[in-house]
Enzyme design. Sequence first.
Site, mmCIF file in Angstrom:
data_model
loop_
_atom_site.group_PDB
_atom_site.id
_atom_site.type_symbol
_atom_site.label_atom_id
_atom_site.label_comp_id
_atom_site.label_asym_id
_atom_site.label_seq_id
_atom_site.Cartn_x
_atom_site.Cartn_y
_atom_site.Cartn_z
ATOM 1 N N ARG A 1 0.834 -1.211 0.000
ATOM 2 C CA ARG A 1 0.000 0.000 0.000
ATOM 3 C C ARG A 1 0.862 1.252 0.000
ATOM 4 N NH1 ARG A 1 -4.572 0.394 4.471
ATOM 5 N NH2 ARG A 1 -2.771 0.925 5.748
ATOM 6 N N LYS B 1 -2.763 6.577 1.009
ATOM 7 C CA LYS B 1 -2.575 7.062 2.380
ATOM 8 C C LYS B 1 -1.656 8.288 2.372
ATOM 9 C CE LYS B 1 -2.424 4.886 6.912
ATOM 10 N NZ LYS B 1 -3.704 5.365 7.422
ATOM 11 N N GLU C 1 -16.560 5.952 4.042
ATOM 12 C CA GLU C 1 -15.842 5.426 5.207
ATOM 13 C C GLU C 1 -15.773 6.495 6.283
ATOM 14 O OE1 GLU C 1 -11.658 4.552 4.794
ATOM 15 O OE2 GLU C 1 -11.411 6.028 3.208
HETATM 16 C C1 LIG Z 1 -9.026 6.551 6.012
HETATM 17 C C2 LIG Z 1 -8.737 5.211 6.563
HETATM 18 N N1 LIG Z 1 -9.525 4.182 6.202
HETATM 19 C C3 LIG Z 1 -9.295 2.933 6.662
HETATM 20 C C4 LIG Z 1 -8.248 2.659 7.518
HETATM 21 C C5 LIG Z 1 -7.992 1.272 7.985
HETATM 22 O O1 LIG Z 1 -6.907 0.709 7.297
HETATM 23 P P1 LIG Z 1 -6.061 -0.461 7.944
HETATM 24 O O2 LIG Z 1 -7.004 -1.594 8.189
HETATM 25 O O3 LIG Z 1 -5.062 -0.828 6.904
HETATM 26 O O4 LIG Z 1 -5.475 0.060 9.184
HETATM 27 C C6 LIG Z 1 -7.414 3.697 7.918
HETATM 28 C C7 LIG Z 1 -6.282 3.430 8.829
HETATM 29 O O5 LIG Z 1 -5.191 3.314 8.380
HETATM 30 C C8 LIG Z 1 -7.649 4.993 7.431
HETATM 31 O O6 LIG Z 1 -6.860 6.015 7.801
#
Ligand SMILES: Cc1ncc(COP(=O)(O)O)c(C=O)c1O
Length: 337
Positions: free
Chosen positions: A79, A182, A218
């Site tokens: 990622r 991210k 989300e």
């Molecule tokens: C915007 C967002 N969505 C979803 C997640 C969950 O992702 P992960 O399961 O990889 O921590 C995160 C956390 O990193 C996030 O910042």
Amino acid sequence: MKIEWDKLGFELLPTKSNIRFRYEDGRWNVGCLFNDYDIKLSIASNCLHYGQTCFEGLKAFCCRDNKVRVFRPQENARRLNSTARYLLMPEFPEDKFVDAVLTLVKDNLDYVPPYGTGGSLYIRPVMFGTTPQIGISPSNEYELIIFASPVGPYYKGGIKPVDAMIADGLDRAAPKGTGHIKVAGNYAASLYPTKCAKDNGCSVALFLDPKNHEYVEEFGTSNFIAITRDGVYATPDSGSVLPSIINKSLIQLAGDLDIPVEVRPIHKSELPEFAEVGGCGTAVVITPVGKIFYKNEVYDYGTAGMGPVLKKLYQTMVGLQYGEIPDDHHWMVDVDK
Ligand SMILES: Cc1ncc(COP(=O)(O)O)c(C=O)c1O
């Protein structure tokens, strides 16, 4: 330093070391452990002005057999690189990333909360462009720093649902923008909507699709998951949502537990119909949502804790992370491999 494991929350607690890599002349160096938390940076660095900054988040756990393991670091490596490609930053070799994480954890074993405390070592990789410039273009030089902080169990006094508010008219990402990666800026963009939610007594903001504001996307820092009245695990299919590693893992565990899964657009009109709603991500695995506030409406999923289906998934995931149930998918990576 003596750490009071039972007092840990989700705050930065400096550890012995961090590991740093530098990208110059088209290549990453071999990297090195550092014992301080400061960096020297030009005031004209790209990351400060033009935002070439991205990050990751993952965890190491002290398991029941007292071995320390990291949850799916290869997924974070992938990622990070998908973010890097979009931001025109250099990719970091995946194996090197995993090795770096293991080296860091190994050097900071004293900071991994012992088995039974419910804590874990949170690992934060951050990559940023350091070239001094005033014109807008990609940086030529970069740093990748990976540091860690012990964190406590999120649910200290039992599992408590949080309330969410739909950030009406506010978006964290653009329709064809950076929601799926991210990049640090996404989080700056969600601060104000989250403040609005908090001002209204809710802990988190829930975002709708930025194009039409019709579909559920989300939460600010976690994916949206729901259990329908028929017991189906439903989660949005959207190009502007961050692909959560925990969501991906829960989907696989749901398959193992014969829970049907639907990854599909979720219209906001479905919200009153769900039996259980939660947010999922590395920090908490699953946070149950008690109520969602939207304009003058309130959708109530109960305040008693986590619903039965999300609870089963939560317990399976946490059991796997602490080595209490077999890691059939080989997600846990041994620090002493
Ligand atoms: C915007 C967002 N969505 C979803 C997640 C969950 O992702 P992960 O399961 O990889 O921590 C995160 C956390 O990193 C996030 O910042």
